[in-house]
Design a protein around this motif. Structure first.
Motif, PDB file in Angstrom:
ATOM      1  N   PRO A  37      46.828  31.766  28.380  1.00 15.45           N
ATOM      2  CA  PRO A  37      45.745  32.144  29.254  1.00 15.45           C
ATOM      3  C   PRO A  37      45.429  33.571  29.099  1.00 15.45           C
ATOM      4  O   PRO A  37      44.292  34.144  29.895  1.00 15.45           O
ATOM      5  CB  PRO A  37      46.018  31.681  30.598  1.00 15.45           C
ATOM      6  CG  PRO A  37      47.727  31.729  30.492  1.00 15.45           C
ATOM      7  CD  PRO A  37      48.012  31.393  28.905  1.00 15.45           C
ATOM      8  N   MET A  38      45.826  34.545  28.432  1.00 14.27           N
ATOM      9  CA  MET A  38      45.746  35.676  28.454  1.00 14.27           C
ATOM     10  C   MET A  38      45.375  36.406  27.121  1.00 14.27           C
ATOM     11  O   MET A  38      45.778  35.483  26.014  1.00 14.27           O
ATOM     12  CB  MET A  38      46.827  36.509  29.035  1.00 14.27           C
ATOM     13  CG  MET A  38      47.327  36.107  30.165  1.00 14.27           C
ATOM     14  SD  MET A  38      45.996  36.189  31.682  1.00 14.27           S
ATOM     15  CE  MET A  38      46.039  37.967  31.840  1.00 14.27           C
ATOM     16  N   VAL A  71      43.935  40.889  29.590  1.00 11.80           N
ATOM     17  CA  VAL A  71      42.842  40.119  30.608  1.00 11.80           C
ATOM     18  C   VAL A  71      43.151  38.865  30.123  1.00 11.80           C
ATOM     19  O   VAL A  71      43.591  38.421  29.194  1.00 11.80           O
ATOM     20  CB  VAL A  71      41.298  40.771  30.188  1.00 11.80           C
ATOM     21  CG1 VAL A  71      41.357  42.059  30.299  1.00 11.80           C
ATOM     22  CG2 VAL A  71      41.069  40.439  28.691  1.00 11.80           C
ATOM     23  N   PRO A  72      42.126  37.996  30.945  1.00  8.61           N
ATOM     24  CA  PRO A  72      42.311  36.569  30.759  1.00  8.61           C
ATOM     25  C   PRO A  72      41.358  36.083  29.646  1.00  8.61           C
ATOM     26  O   PRO A  72      40.554  36.985  28.874  1.00  8.61           O
ATOM     27  CB  PRO A  72      41.244  35.917  32.034  1.00  8.61           C
ATOM     28  CG  PRO A  72      41.309  36.880  32.997  1.00  8.61           C
ATOM     29  CD  PRO A  72      41.419  38.189  32.464  1.00  8.61           C
ATOM     30  N   ALA A  73      41.972  35.008  28.801  1.00 12.08           N
ATOM     31  CA  ALA A  73      41.585  34.799  27.620  1.00 12.08           C
ATOM     32  C   ALA A  73      40.003  34.474  27.571  1.00 12.08           C
ATOM     33  O   ALA A  73      39.286  34.555  26.375  1.00 12.08           O
ATOM     34  CB  ALA A  73      42.347  33.492  27.124  1.00 12.08           C
ATOM     35  N   ALA A  74      39.557  34.201  28.468  1.00 13.26           N
ATOM     36  CA  ALA A  74      38.056  33.991  28.697  1.00 13.26           C
ATOM     37  C   ALA A  74      37.344  35.062  28.299  1.00 13.26           C
ATOM     38  O   ALA A  74      36.022  35.067  27.985  1.00 13.26           O
ATOM     39  CB  ALA A  74      37.777  33.124  30.202  1.00 13.26           C
TER      40      ALA A  74
END
Length: 55
Positions: A34-35, A3-6
């Motif tokens: 970013p992941m 998933v996205p790092a966010a």
């Protein structure tokens, strides 16, 4: 699972909740730019549960 790092905080919270319920799981979060990648391990007897988590 990737998933996205966010979403890393949400994913970590899910891992903590699962660990309280099912301490035989092992969770590893790999932050990669970013992941974020989640690795889930469990004894063979719990394979079906792992499959359900990652479906």
């Amino acid at each position: 699972m990737t998933v996205p790092a966010a979403r890393a905080g949400d994913l970590a919270a899910l891992c903590v909740a699962e660990q309280e319920c099912c301490p035989f799981f092992t969770f590893v979060l790999h932050l990669d730019g970013p992941m974020v990648h989640l690795e889930v391990r469990a004894p063979q007897q719990a394979r079906e549960l792992v499959d359900q988590l990652t479906a």
